[in-house]
Design a protein around this motif. Structure first.
Motif, PDB file in Angstrom:
ATOM      1  N   VAL A 137      26.448  -2.408 -35.679  1.00  0.00           N
ATOM      2  CA  VAL A 137      24.977  -2.346 -35.910  1.00  0.00           C
ATOM      3  C   VAL A 137      24.749  -1.632 -37.521  1.00  0.00           C
ATOM      4  CG1 VAL A 137      23.880  -0.297 -34.870  1.00  0.00           C
ATOM      5  CG2 VAL A 137      22.622  -2.311 -35.207  1.00  0.00           C
ATOM      6  N   PRO A 181      21.130  -9.899 -39.100  1.00  0.00           N
ATOM      7  CA  PRO A 181      21.981 -10.513 -37.839  1.00  0.00           C
ATOM      8  C   PRO A 181      23.076 -11.407 -38.242  1.00  0.00           C
ATOM      9  CG  PRO A 181      19.601 -10.628 -37.553  1.00  0.00           C
ATOM     10  CD  PRO A 181      19.840 -10.264 -38.943  1.00  0.00           C
ATOM     11  N   THR A 216      25.948  -9.044 -38.526  1.00  0.00           N
ATOM     12  CA  THR A 216      26.523  -8.227 -37.403  1.00  0.00           C
ATOM     13  C   THR A 216      26.252  -9.047 -36.037  1.00  0.00           C
ATOM     14  OG1 THR A 216      24.431  -7.388 -37.257  1.00  0.00           O
ATOM     15  CG2 THR A 216      25.965  -6.231 -38.933  1.00  0.00           C
ATOM     16  N   GLY A 217      25.497  -9.887 -36.099  1.00  0.00           N
ATOM     17  CA  GLY A 217      25.170 -10.492 -34.692  1.00  0.00           C
ATOM     18  C   GLY A 217      24.123  -9.674 -34.121  1.00  0.00           C
ATOM     19  N   MET A 218      23.553  -8.675 -34.646  1.00  0.00           N
ATOM     20  CA  MET A 218      22.625  -7.759 -33.922  1.00  0.00           C
ATOM     21  C   MET A 218      21.333  -7.660 -35.016  1.00  0.00           C
ATOM     22  SD  MET A 218      25.292  -4.889 -32.876  1.00  0.00           S
ATOM     23  CE  MET A 218      24.498  -4.046 -31.790  1.00  0.00           C
ATOM     24  N   ARG A 219      20.255  -7.198 -34.325  1.00  0.00           N
ATOM     25  CA  ARG A 219      19.088  -7.118 -35.092  1.00  0.00           C
ATOM     26  C   ARG A 219      19.357  -5.622 -35.772  1.00  0.00           C
ATOM     27  NH1 ARG A 219      12.898  -6.651 -32.758  1.00  0.00           N
ATOM     28  NH2 ARG A 219      11.664  -6.246 -35.002  1.00  0.00           N
ATOM     29  N   ARG A 266      14.349  -3.397 -35.995  1.00  0.00           N
ATOM     30  CA  ARG A 266      14.086  -2.716 -34.833  1.00  0.00           C
ATOM     31  C   ARG A 266      13.808  -1.386 -34.931  1.00  0.00           C
ATOM     32  NH1 ARG A 266      16.524  -0.172 -30.303  1.00  0.00           N
ATOM     33  NH2 ARG A 266      18.492  -0.625 -31.139  1.00  0.00           N
TER      34      ARG A 266
END
Length: 357
Positions: A62, A108, A111-114, A140
């Motif tokens: 992240v 995203p 990384t595939g993440m917020r 977030r």
């Protein structure tokens, strides 16, 4: 008078000169955030620098900001760095890893993440993704209980760095990334112990540095700062007071160094020099501005109290920069189009100065 070519004692290291290779993103890592043989060659070519600080290395998935950057949060990543540090040391050099958590300056798609941040405030403009630039997303906001986990991620990456053979680490507290976001009065709108007052806004930086010192030692820990820079919309209020308070909290930790970018007025930077009792590295020019650091700027800041001087872009096309500075040789130009394109062109294809026969 102090010379750029004098030896300098930095913690347990003896530097043969006061030239530091500044961290520069080059996005040449392999899939999975692995360091590569080309990266080993690149850094080894520049091992005559008194100290090399690598490109930013993410301490978690992240925490990754840009595609193609290396990490230090898996065993495979740690192992991939051993040939890099080994090559630098074999060529007589010294190397610190820069630990960089991007915070809200991520996407995203990368990384595939917020992304996470002090507050749910997006960075202005676009960020890099595998598909090209895209608007920065709303991050977030970290719950209070989760903040220490991200502070500790710097220390965990530092432990891996030392295991991989690095001489130390530099925490990236500059240029609008996560530490700088917590310091900022525009990116950090928190009302808990990590936001609001100066004492609260410096808390995350102090916790990240303290955890790193506890893990690898103060002599292996540095931090880079960009007072008042405003990069990625992370603007600072009360710059002298904010950074003076931060340095006062860091002083008892006996750090290897503080690395200041010339992003504030010289009067402010000289005041911070006076406030910091330890080693100070100065990068004398505004990052990504039209001017590169040169011998004149280096000598000016040595006279103003800097101990070491960092050079960024000049090292791209001049692996032998120290000798070019020493002998007054021309500084070769770099090709900006190759900075982030990947591959060895514009990365390993610059040579040492060729004297006429």
């Amino acid at each position: 008078m102090t010379s750029l070519f004098d030896h300098y004692r930095l913690g347990a290291l003896t530097l043969p000169n006061r030239v530091v290779m500044a961290p520069m993103t080059r996005v040449r890592a392999a899939a999975g955030g692995l360091a590569t043989p080309s990266m080993a060659t690149y850094y080894a070519q520049r091992a005559t620098a008194g100290l090399i600080v690598t490109e930013g290395v993410q301490p978690s998935l992240v925490g990754q900001s840009n595609p193609g950057t290396p990490g230090l949060y898996t065993d495979e990543q740690t192992e991939s760095w051993r040939p890099v540090t080994g090559a630098v040391h074999a060529n007589g050099g010294r190397v610190f890893a820069q630990i960089m958590h991007g915070g809200r300056v991520s996407h995203p798609d990368t990384t595939g993440m917020r992304p996470v941040a002090p507050s749910a405030v997006p960075a202005p403009g676009e960020v890099f993704t595998p598909a090209g630039p895209k608007p920065a997303p709303v991050p977030r906001a970290l719950p209070t209980a989760e903040v220490p986990e991200h502070a500790r991620s710097y220390a965990e990456a530092a432990r891996r760095a030392v295991d991989a053979g690095f001489d130390g680490v530099e925490l990236h507290g500059a240029n609008g990334y996560l530490i700088a976001q917590f310091l900022s009065s525009t990116a950090n709108l928190r009302t808990d112990a990590y936001g609001g007052s100066v004492a609260n806004r410096i808390r995350f930086a102090v916790e990240a540095v303290s955890a790193t010192v506890e893990t690898v030692g103060g002599h292996r820990t540095g931090i880079r700062l960009s007072p008042g820079a405003g990069f990625w919309g992370a603007e600072d209020a009360e710059v002298p007071g904010l950074y003076g308070a931060l340095l006062a909290e860091l002083a008892p930790l006996d750090l290897a160094y503080v690395h200041l970018e010339a992003t504030a007025d010289e009067e402010v930077l000289v005041g911070l020099r006076k406030a910091w009792p330890g080693t100070l590295i100065v990068n004398p020019v505004f990052p990504m501005g039209p001017r590169q650091t040169d011998r004149v700027a280096a000598d000016h800041w040595l006279e103003r109290g800097a101990d070491l001087i960092s050079f960024g872009r000049a090292f791209i096309a001049n692996p032998d920069l120290v000798e070019r500075l020493r002998q007054g040789l021309p500084i070769a130009p770099h090709d900006e189009s190759t900075w982030y394109q990947g591959g060895d062109a514009g990365y390993l294809t610059y040579s040492a100065y060729q004297h006429a026969a």
